[in-house]
Design a protein around this motif. Structure first.
Motif, PDB file in Angstrom:
ATOM      1  N   TYR A 156      -7.571   0.927   5.118  1.00  0.00           N
ATOM      2  CA  TYR A 156      -7.346   1.463   3.773  1.00  0.00           C
ATOM      3  C   TYR A 156      -6.643   0.420   2.915  1.00  0.00           C
ATOM      4  CZ  TYR A 156      -7.999   5.623   6.668  1.00  0.00           C
ATOM      5  OH  TYR A 156      -8.478   6.532   7.567  1.00  0.00           O
TER       6      TYR A 156
ATOM      7  N   ASN B  38      -5.500   0.898  -0.378  1.00  0.00           N
ATOM      8  CA  ASN B  38      -4.542   1.375  -1.366  1.00  0.00           C
ATOM      9  C   ASN B  38      -4.124   2.805  -1.022  1.00  0.00           C
ATOM     10  OD1 ASN B  38      -6.691   3.092  -2.414  1.00  0.00           O
ATOM     11  ND2 ASN B  38      -7.461   1.249  -3.445  1.00  0.00           N
TER      12      ASN B  38
ATOM     13  N   LYS C  66       0.816  -1.213   0.000  1.00  0.00           N
ATOM     14  CA  LYS C  66       0.000   0.000   0.000  1.00  0.00           C
ATOM     15  C   LYS C  66       0.847   1.260   0.000  1.00  0.00           C
ATOM     16  CE  LYS C  66      -2.305  -1.249   3.718  1.00  0.00           C
ATOM     17  NZ  LYS C  66      -3.297  -1.230   4.827  1.00  0.00           N
ATOM     18  N   SER C  67       2.141   1.118   0.237  1.00  0.00           N
ATOM     19  CA  SER C  67       3.043   2.264   0.322  1.00  0.00           C
ATOM     20  C   SER C  67       4.152   2.121  -0.708  1.00  0.00           C
ATOM     21  CB  SER C  67       3.648   2.376   1.724  1.00  0.00           C
ATOM     22  OG  SER C  67       2.643   2.359   2.708  1.00  0.00           O
TER      23      SER C  67
END
Length: 552
Positions: free
Chosen positions: A335, A337, A195-196
């Motif tokens: 979350y 994305n 996601k990061s």
């Protein structure tokens, strides 16, 4: 025994049995049927590859065993089948000059190969854009002898993934072996869903050579490691970064930028043009020239050569962000994305996330700072802040008070009269280039720092020679009135504009049942064409329909 040796030396024969007569050698025709079938399979595959200019997109055989099995299925029953080793020795050697090549017979024209990721897209404008890049290089070489010129090649590297806390994810760059202690093992996560990520932004300040034929991949490399979530790439971030790089350098008269066609660099977009105006005003240059490559041809950008250098700093490396407190981690797990993190995070979650990623940015910056290009060390910069970007945007607020900075799109900006008038007086827009030049009005632009004998001409458009295959040289085109009429896609767009109204009228006539070819009046057609051209919006046209454009 001595007597026999004496007789042998005297020439007597038949005293010693020649056992070589008992060795008839390996039967040479045992596997002929098998190899004939295998050769037919290879020839059929080769014929298909020839029609593709020798290019293949997937291997035909998964393994040597699969190749043998396909040939075996074509052979009659009870046909002798050779071993894998014997089949392998019938291949063509990879290096025919190595001693190991003596073991191969080259009976089968196949080899072990690795897929090359070098397939390039073709585009109708690729020849036109190559000529434009050549013009740009010759323009830089010519003007550097008359004034201070700075040329930058800019691009963003592919995103560098960051794993969640406790689960480091590989950067995806394997490269070659690296040096580690014997007691350590280089490991990374077994999947790469993250996601990061980080986005390294590269700005190569080219060392302009004495000839356009020499390499422009020399100079200072400036790298900014941005967080992809809250420091995403956009035209104003790139402009603020260039201001940060150039502001402490000696007065620059001409600034040249060469980029790809991404949404943060495409010179036809209103946001990119407005960021160029901010850059032009902030640095107080006399002329700014932006050019880009054809779609799918970013390999022409000199900044692309820097990506392989950065890969050295990322090879055999795995990254993970720091652990936040339980409450923050609970929010981040919701979350899925980067978009959700950016849009749904509260100020507390945003600040905690930025701090968790900052340590990873420091690691990557430290590794990049150890790299060198032609002996020149890579300069790593801190990301620009929102305050730096807002400071850069102040020029738009001062010049065009009625401009909505939240909606920088052509359909909105074309209605801002102050902006359109300013661009008519200072800019020259083309599909692959955008130029800004100071006017003579000192109340509008600061006084030029150039000497009186230096005259700045627009970068000319490539113009075809009479053979319609090659473009004129830069020397033959500079200082002359040029346009985009020789750009292939411009011709196609103009043809569609003219044929569209007539096609619509014919369709209307067919619906009414009138099939006569002579019913349509030529004056009506001309009026429809003129109306259709006048209705073309600026976003659809390859360059603004202004008086300056009409002059070339």
């Amino acid at each position: 025994m001595q007597e026999r040796l004496r007789l042998i030396f005297l020439g007597h024969k038949g005293l010693v049995a020649d056992l070589r007569t008992l060795n008839v050698g390996r039967p040479s025709h045992t596997f002929d049927v098998f190899f004939e079938q295998l050769q037919n399979i290879i020839e059929n595959k080769t014929a298909v590859d020839d029609r593709r200019h020798g290019e293949a997109h997937l291997s035909e055989w998964l393994s040597l065993e699969d190749m043998i099995q396909q040939a075996k299925e074509r052979c009659p029953e009870n046909t002798p089948i050779p071993s894998k080793t014997l089949v392998r020795l019938q291949f063509s050697p990879r290096n025919q000059y190595a001693k190991t090549s003596w073991n191969f017979t080259s009976r089968l024209q196949v080899q072990y190969k690795i897929q090359r990721r070098q397939l390039r897209l073709s585009h109708p404008d690729e020849h036109y854009c190559n000529a434009l890049l050549k013009y740009l290089k010759e323009f830089a070489v010519e003007m550097k002898t008359q004034c201070n010129v700075a040329m930058f090649a800019c691009d963003d590297k592919a995103k560098v993934p960051i794993g969640e806390p406790g689960f480091a994810v590989s950067t995806g760059v394997r490269g070659k072996q690296t040096i580690v202690p014997t007691s350590s093992t280089l490991v990374a996560g077994d999947h790469d869903i993250t996601k990061s990520s980080l986005t390294p932004s590269v700005s190569l300040q080219c060392e302009i050579p004495d000839s356009s034929e020499h390499s422009f991949v020399r100079g200072k490399v400036h790298v900014t490691v941005n967080d992809s979530v809250f420091q995403s790439s956009n035209p104003f971030r790139h402009a603020a970064t260039l201001v940060k790089i150039v502001k402490h350098q000696p007065n620059i008269n001409i600034l040249i930028l060469y980029t790809d066609g991404g949404t943060d660099h495409r010179n036809t977009l209103a946001s990119v043009q407005c960021s160029a105006v901010c850059l032009f005003k902030e640095l107080n240059v006399d002329m700014l020239v932006m050019c880009r490559c054809a779609p799918g041809h970013s390999w022409r950008n000199p900044a692309e050569r820097i990506m392989s250098l950065l890969n050295i700093g990322l090879q055999n490396c795995s990254l993970e962000r720091q652990q936040c407190n339980d409450e923050i981690e609970k929010h981040l797990k919701k979350y899925g994305n980067m978009k959700e993190i950016r849009e749904k995070s509260s100020p507390e979650v945003k600040q905690a996330y930025i701090e968790a990623v900052e340590s990873v940015q420091s690691i990557v910056r430290n590794r990049f700072s150890k790299l060198k290009l032609k002996g020149e060390g890579v300069q790593v910069l801190d990301p620009v802040t929102e305050e730096d970007i807002d400071l850069c945007k102040r020029h738009l607020r001062e010049l065009f008070p009625e401009l909505n900075l939240g909606k920088l799109v052509k359909n909105v900006t074309k209605k801002v009269l102050s902006l359109t008038k300013w661009m008519e007086n200072h800019c020259r827009e083309r599909h692959y280039s955008f130029q800004i030049k100071k006017c003579d009005d000192e109340s509008c632009c600061r006084k030029s720092q150039l000497s009186e004998n230096v005259h700045l001409d627009w970068l000319p458009d490539p113009v075809l020679l009479d053979d319609k295959e090659h473009y004129r040289s830069y020397k033959d085109s500079k200082g002359k009135v040029t346009d985009e009429s020789d750009r292939p896609t411009f011709k196609e767009s103009e043809r569609k504009k003219v044929t569209k109204p007539r096609t619509a009228k014919k369709r209307a006539l067919n619906e009414t049942g009138d099939t006569s070819d002579n019913v349509t009046n030529q004056d009506d057609i001309n009026m429809d064409v003129e109306q259709s051209v006048s209705d073309v919006t600026e976003s659809e046209a390859p360059f603004p329909l202004t008086a300056q454009t009409a002059r070339g």
